[in-house]
Structures are given as structure tokens and as C-alpha cells.
Design an enzyme around this catalytic site. Structure first.
Site, PDB file in Angstrom:
ATOM      1  N   ASP A   1      45.793  12.529 -64.355  1.00 35.19           N
ATOM      2  CA  ASP A   1      45.424  13.875 -63.063  1.00 35.19           C
ATOM      3  C   ASP A   1      47.195  13.466 -62.714  1.00 35.19           C
ATOM      4  O   ASP A   1      46.524  12.440 -61.556  1.00 35.19           O
ATOM      5  CB  ASP A   1      44.215  13.258 -62.190  1.00 35.19           C
ATOM      6  CG  ASP A   1      43.976  14.761 -60.900  1.00 35.19           C
ATOM      7  OD1 ASP A   1      45.994  14.878 -60.923  1.00 35.19           O
ATOM      8  OD2 ASP A   1      42.750  15.479 -61.252  1.00 35.19           O
TER       9      ASP A   1
ATOM     10  N   ASP B   1      29.520  25.082 -70.964  1.00 36.39           N
ATOM     11  CA  ASP B   1      29.147  25.890 -69.922  1.00 36.39           C
ATOM     12  C   ASP B   1      30.151  27.030 -69.723  1.00 36.39           C
ATOM     13  O   ASP B   1      29.753  28.241 -69.144  1.00 36.39           O
ATOM     14  CB  ASP B   1      28.668  24.217 -68.695  1.00 36.39           C
ATOM     15  CG  ASP B   1      28.288  25.134 -67.806  1.00 36.39           C
ATOM     16  OD1 ASP B   1      26.924  25.931 -67.936  1.00 36.39           O
ATOM     17  OD2 ASP B   1      29.325  25.504 -65.873  1.00 36.39           O
TER      18      ASP B   1
ATOM     19  N   GLU C   1      33.040  35.839 -70.315  1.00 37.26           N
ATOM     20  CA  GLU C   1      31.333  36.118 -69.584  1.00 37.26           C
ATOM     21  C   GLU C   1      30.612  37.430 -69.342  1.00 37.26           C
ATOM     22  O   GLU C   1      31.735  37.852 -68.661  1.00 37.26           O
ATOM     23  CB  GLU C   1      31.367  35.042 -68.659  1.00 37.26           C
ATOM     24  CG  GLU C   1      32.087  33.650 -69.041  1.00 37.26           C
ATOM     25  CD  GLU C   1      31.944  32.832 -67.859  1.00 37.26           C
ATOM     26  OE1 GLU C   1      31.276  32.979 -67.183  1.00 37.26           O
ATOM     27  OE2 GLU C   1      32.274  31.631 -68.050  1.00 37.26           O
TER      28      GLU C   1
ATOM     29  N   ARG D   1      37.223  16.807 -57.385  1.00 40.66           N
ATOM     30  CA  ARG D   1      36.144  15.949 -56.412  1.00 40.66           C
ATOM     31  C   ARG D   1      34.989  16.563 -57.327  1.00 40.66           C
ATOM     32  O   ARG D   1      34.159  15.028 -57.703  1.00 40.66           O
ATOM     33  CB  ARG D   1      35.371  17.079 -55.295  1.00 40.66           C
ATOM     34  CG  ARG D   1      36.452  17.717 -54.661  1.00 40.66           C
ATOM     35  CD  ARG D   1      35.721  18.822 -54.021  1.00 40.66           C
ATOM     36  NE  ARG D   1      36.781  19.218 -51.683  1.00 40.66           N
ATOM     37  CZ  ARG D   1      37.464  19.753 -52.782  1.00 40.66           C
ATOM     38  NH1 ARG D   1      37.614  20.784 -52.848  1.00 40.66           N
ATOM     39  NH2 ARG D   1      37.874  19.776 -51.044  1.00 40.66           N
ATOM     40  N   ILE D   2      34.746  16.894 -58.540  1.00 36.50           N
ATOM     41  CA  ILE D   2      34.111  16.410 -59.477  1.00 36.50           C
ATOM     42  C   ILE D   2      34.379  15.916 -60.325  1.00 36.50           C
ATOM     43  O   ILE D   2      33.403  14.740 -61.186  1.00 36.50           O
ATOM     44  CB  ILE D   2      33.834  17.640 -60.043  1.00 36.50           C
ATOM     45  CG1 ILE D   2      33.273  19.378 -59.491  1.00 36.50           C
ATOM     46  CG2 ILE D   2      33.156  18.549 -61.660  1.00 36.50           C
ATOM     47  CD1 ILE D   2      33.724  20.529 -59.753  1.00 36.50           C
TER      48      ILE D   2
ATOM     49  N   HIS E   1      26.841  29.486 -67.543  1.00 33.95           N
ATOM     50  CA  HIS E   1      27.479  29.289 -67.281  1.00 33.95           C
ATOM     51  C   HIS E   1      26.461  28.723 -66.252  1.00 33.95           C
ATOM     52  O   HIS E   1      26.864  29.101 -64.440  1.00 33.95           O
ATOM     53  CB  HIS E   1      28.513  30.144 -65.908  1.00 33.95           C
ATOM     54  CG  HIS E   1      29.719  29.871 -65.359  1.00 33.95           C
ATOM     55  ND1 HIS E   1      30.394  30.511 -65.218  1.00 33.95           N
ATOM     56  CD2 HIS E   1      30.013  28.773 -64.878  1.00 33.95           C
ATOM     57  CE1 HIS E   1      31.540  29.700 -64.031  1.00 33.95           C
ATOM     58  NE2 HIS E   1      31.269  29.096 -63.971  1.00 33.95           N
TER      59      HIS E   1
ATOM     60  N   ALA F   1      34.564  23.341 -66.645  1.00 27.07           N
ATOM     61  CA  ALA F   1      35.420  23.830 -65.710  1.00 27.07           C
ATOM     62  C   ALA F   1      35.429  25.399 -65.900  1.00 27.07           C
ATOM     63  O   ALA F   1      34.676  26.514 -65.048  1.00 27.07           O
ATOM     64  CB  ALA F   1      37.175  23.281 -66.015  1.00 27.07           C
TER      65      ALA F   1
ATOM     66  N   GLY G   1      27.129  25.298 -64.044  1.00 25.41           N
ATOM     67  CA  GLY G   1      27.292  24.261 -63.384  1.00 25.41           C
ATOM     68  C   GLY G   1      26.474  23.942 -61.880  1.00 25.41           C
ATOM     69  O   GLY G   1      26.293  23.413 -61.752  1.00 25.41           O
TER      70      GLY G   1
END
Length: 535
Positions: free
Chosen positions: A172, A258, A263, A152-153, A284, A233, A286
Site C-alpha cells: 500500500d 464475495d 451483479e 480500514r478493512i 456480496h 473488495a 461483506g
């Protein structure tokens, strides 16, 4: 009943309002709970809605007594122990499409900020310096963008890259050539070619065993010198120590990050990465747009309500069903399959080792997998209780040596849609066929006996000689003990041969009554089963 839904992280008010407006929902807010509080939530809630800041590991899930749904408000589920959740029969869902556009736009925000050195130039200007010559950047037009992942992204990033006049290549293995061609994306056959050709490498893959630290020292060695890396990602897809080395050596010209493997990032390696002069890093962000957060909150709240009520199972990542199934239209047939499984288990002698499923009707043929899972759930529930769900039924069956296969069965009736289940045990084999009448399950065949029985509540399944007086004697015995017959359905192989009766009772018959029935000379066998076709 009341569904207790726990919120461990902030959720946009639209989603919270949707939950609170439901009269059957109790919302429990526990922001950033302690480990003890998290275990208590897992023990006492039917569903948990979490973000990346909460970790649901095997220890926490061991306390999950009533938990049925874990909902990740976002994409990544690497903070949830999927294996432990699956074993407990807990649905794990996410919202993969809600933040797609936000993350795709964010990818270019980071990339442009890095290439045009915007954060450093802004800091310099804020400190009173005018250093135009110091911040000469690079443009996107004419560059080759390599996408690792074209889901999707990745697809949305590819579309936007074309607007920047970039040449887009992608690796992919799950994407057909036709789809890539429609996006004007060149699929490359392997990672080595992606690494060798990309000026900019953008990561769009989930974190799995296969992708963990996929971008490592060996990968950097194969990349074009001066490559730019963008990671929106998952942090652990990259070996961050290897990335720091590649930045210091000049192999990687810059990185836009990102996400991080830890984290918030506290390790010396991560701190060095964030401080590197050729790195742009953010915490993070996104999916952090107002539009995306509203959409995520609405979607995850509705998904949780639908899953708890059995209406729909969209975006469940550990459900053994094919993606895109129409569960609303399939739901009555899945209930029918559960009833068939439960009936088989309660009637069988010996240990079941093989289950065969067959269906009639194209709609059901395309849904054979979810129907098979529902059948296994019904089969195992009488012996394992409510711990069996659609999520763990295949695993529990496998652990018990039960194989399920699709195999053609001989159906007697001309039904447009029907489900047939044959079980093989160490002592016998039995075929039961079910269909829907006005949306309600019916048993229409048992072995070679045509039938039209209602599989609900307390039910006597009786095999007897087809001779006069059996119905009267059985009815008299039950009546003398205050047991009312709600319905009696009978099938027989031939006149004067063998009859098979399904006798619905208002209340279960005690064991002494069953023994008295078995002593009647005309009765060959009688079993009592308890069913709930409305589950």
C-alpha cells in the site's frame, strides 16, 4: 423548507426512522425503481440514498434538477458516475467505516470455508455421505497472508491474521512504515514481491482506473504456485476470465469470492467460476450483518441531513477538501469566504483570471483549501447561480481560466483570525479582507481602506471625495425615493482624501437612483451588490 429524500433500496429501520422523525424531511421510498422512475427521483429529490443495485450514470444525473446529495449506504461508489455528479455539483458520500468489522470477519469466514472445504463437506453430509478423507483442508497458522491495501478493512484483517499466527505482508503506497510496524505488518516495495511471497492474497482496494482488472493474467503469472485468492473488495479488480484460467491450470489453488464484476452474475465466465469445485462464492455479503446494517443506516441518514444543512461533509468522496476537517467549527469562516467571493465578483470590472487567498490564524491556515473552495463558490454563484457547489466550484473556475493561489497580503488590522482575498482582472485588482464579529461576517478592509461593514442584503459600495455634505445629499436622494438606509459604514484613506462607504439598504435601489448618484460631482463610483451572509 422541506428536504425530499429518496430511498431506492432497503435501509434498516433505525435510519429510516431518523429521517422520518425530522419535520423538514419528506421520505420517498421507491424500491428497485425502473430507469424512468430513477430519473424522476433524481429530478425531484434533494438527496438519494442508494445501494449497489442502483446505477446512477450520466444519463440519470442529467435529469437531476434539485439533487444535492447521493448517499451510498455502504463503501463502494462504482455504481455512481462521479465525474457527472461532480460536474452537476452533487455531493457523493458513503459509509466507509460502518461495515469495516463485518467485512474483515467475512474475509476470514470465506477463507476458512475455502481452506477447510466446509460448503462441499456440508453438501456431502446432507446427501448422506461420510467422506472425511475427501475433505482434508489446510490451516492458516504459518502461512503468509498478502494484503493488497492496508486501509480500514485491510488493517482489521491484519489484526485478525496475527491471532491466527500468520505472517502478514502488505502493499500500500499510501501507508507509512510506522503504521505498518505498529500492526506487525511487513510493507513490501511493489506488487511483484507481494505476488511472489503470498500464500494467500486478500484484496482490499477500491475500484478505480488503476485497480480495474489489476489482478490479471500477468499478475497470476507472478504469483506463487498454489496461491489462494480472497476478494471482498470489488469484483472488477479481478480479471475473472484470467482467474478461471488460473484455477483450471492449478496456478491458483482456490478462490473465495464475495463480489463480481456483474451483479447478479449472469455471464458464462462468472457462472463457471461460481460452479468451480475450488471456489467458494457468496452474493456480496461483506457488510450484511445486523449490526453493520443498523450502523450504516444511522450513519448515512445523519450524514445526509448534516450535508443538506451544511453542518458537516464527512465521508464525501468528491469534495475537494482534506479528510478530517472540522466543518462545524469551520462553517462560519466558510460562509465568510463565500461572502468575500460574491462581493468581489459583483464589484469587479473585467474578467477575473487570478484569485489570491491569505488567512490570519493557525486554525484557518490549516483549512486553507476548504476556505479557497468556499471563496470560489461565492465568486462564481453571482454569474452561474445555484448550480455552483463546493463540489464543482474548483472545476468551474478552472474552465473559466481562474487560478487560485495562496499569497501573502498586507492586512491593516490586528485581527486574530481573518480571511483576505485579492482578485486580478483584465482591468483592475482589488483586496477585500473579512473577519467574524460574534460569529457574523464583517468586511474589515478594502484595498488600503480600513472598514467595519456588514456584508448583507442590498448594499451600495460607494467611492467618493471626503468632503462635507456627501452623506446628507446621498441620504436625501435615497429618502426622496422611499429607500431607507439601514446602516452606513465609512472608511477613508486620509482626511479630505477619498472615502469608501458601505451603505446597507432595506430594499435594492433601482438603476435610475444609481445613475443619479453617479452624477453627483463628489461621487467617483457607486455599485450595488446583493449578498446573503446567512446562507
Amino acid at each position: 423548507m422541506t428536504w425530499r429524500i429518496g430511498l431506492t433500496d432497503p435501509l434498516d429501520e433505525e435510519g429510516v426512522a431518523l429521517l422520518r422523525s425530522d419535520p423538514e424531511v419528506e421520505v420517498v421510498e421507491a424500491r428497485r425503481p425502473t430507469p424512468e422512475a430513477l430519473r424522476e427521483l433524481a429530478r425531484s429529490c434533494d438527496a438519494l440514498i442508494v445501494r449497489s443495485g442502483v446505477r446512477l450514470d450520466a444519463e440519470v444525473l442529467a435529469a437531476a434538477e434539485r439533487l444535492r446529495v447521493i448517499a451510498r449506504a455502504g463503501i463502494g461508489v462504482d455504481n455512481i458516475d462521479l465525474e457527472a455528479a461532480t460536474r452537476k455539483g452533487i455531493l457523493v458520500m458513503n459509509t466507509p467505516g460502518a461495515s469495516t468489522l463485518a467485512v474483515a470477519e467475512h474475509t476470514f469466514a470465506l477463507l476458512l470455508a475455502l481452506l477447510r472445504r466446509i460448503p462441499m463437506a456440508w453438501l456431502s453430509l446432507r446427501e448422506g455421505r461420510w467422506e472425511r478423507e475427501r475433505f482434508v483442508g489446510a490451516q492458516l497458522a504459518g502461512k503468509t497472508l498478502g494484503l493488497l491495501g492496508l486501509g480500514r478493512i485491510g488493517t482489521e484483517v491484519a489484526r485478525r491474521a496475527r491471532a491466527f499466527e500468520m505472517h502478514v505482508i502488505a502493499f500500500d503506497p499510501y501507508i507509512p512504515e510506522e503504521r505498518a510496524a505498529a500492526l506487525q505488518v511487513e510493507l513490501v516495495p511493489d506488487l511483484d514481491e507481494l505476488y511472489a511471497r503470498a500464500d494467500i492474497l486478500s484484496l482490499h482496494v477500491p475500484l478505480t482506473r488503476e485497480t480495474h482488472r489489476l489482478i490479471n493474467r500477468e499478475a497470476f503469472a507472478k504469483m506463487k504456485p498454489g496461491v489462494i485468492l480472497v476478494n471482498t473488495a470489488r469484483g472488477a479488480v479481478v480479471d475473472e476470465e484470467a482467474l478461471l484460467e488460473a484455477l483450471n491450470s492449478g496456478r491458483v489453488a482456490g478462490a473465495a469470492l464475495d463480489t463480481f464484476s456483474e451483479e447478479p452474475p449472469r455471464s458464462p465466465v462468472l457462472q463457471a467460476l461460481i460452479a468451480h469445485e475450488r471456489v467458494v462464492a457468496v452474493p456480496h455479503l461483506g457488510g450484511s450483518t445486523r449490526e453493520a446494517q443498523r450502523l450504516i443506516s444511522r450513519q448515512i441518514a445523519q450524514q445526509v441531513l448534516d450535508a443538506l444543512r451544511g453542518r458537516d461533509y464527512r465521508n464525501v468522496v468528491n469534495l475537494p477538501f482534506p479528510e478530517g476537517a472540522d466543518y462545524r467549527s469551520l462553517s462560519p469562516f466558510m460562509r465568510l469566504a463565500e461572502v468575500l467571493g460574491s462581493l468581489q465578483m459583483q464589484l469587479v470590472r473585467g474578467r477575473i483570471h487570478r484569485v489570491e487567498i491569505d488567512v490570519r490564524g493557525e486554525h484557518l491556515r490549516s483549512a486553507i483549501r476548504p476556505l479557497g473552495v468556499a471563496l470560489l463558490k461565492g465568486l462564481l454563484t453571482p454569474i452561474l447561480g445555484d448550480a455552483v457547489t463546493f463540489v464543482n466550484a474548483p472545476m468551474l473556475a478552472q474552465e473559466r481560466g481562474i487560478q487560485i493561489v495562496e499569497a501573502e497580503q498586507r492586512l491593516l488590522g490586528a485581527y486574530a483570525q481573518a480571511i483576505a482575498c485579492r482578485v486580478h482582472s483584465t482591468k483592475e485588482t482589488r483586496l477585500i479582507v473579512g473577519a467574524l464579529f460574534a460569529g457574523e461576517p464583517r468586511i474589515v478592509q478594502v484595498d488600503d481602506f480600513p472598514m467595519e461593514a456588514l456584508p448583507r442584503g442590498a448594499l451600495l459600495v460607494m467611492r467618493s471625495r471626503d468632503v462635507p455634505g456627501v452623506i446628507g445629499r446621498v441620504g436625501t436622494l435615497l429618502g426622496e425615493h422611499g429607500i431607507n438606509i439601514a446602516e452606513w459604514r465609512l472608511g477613508r484613506d486620509r482626511p479630505g482624501g477619498t472615502a469608501l462607504s458601505f451603505i446597507n439598504l432595506d430594499h435594492p435601489a433601482p438603476p435610475a437612483i444609481l445613475e443619479a448618484l453617479r452624477r453627483m460631482p463628489e461621487i467617483e463610483d457607486v455599485r450595488q451588490v446583493l449578498l446573503d451572509a446567512g446562507r
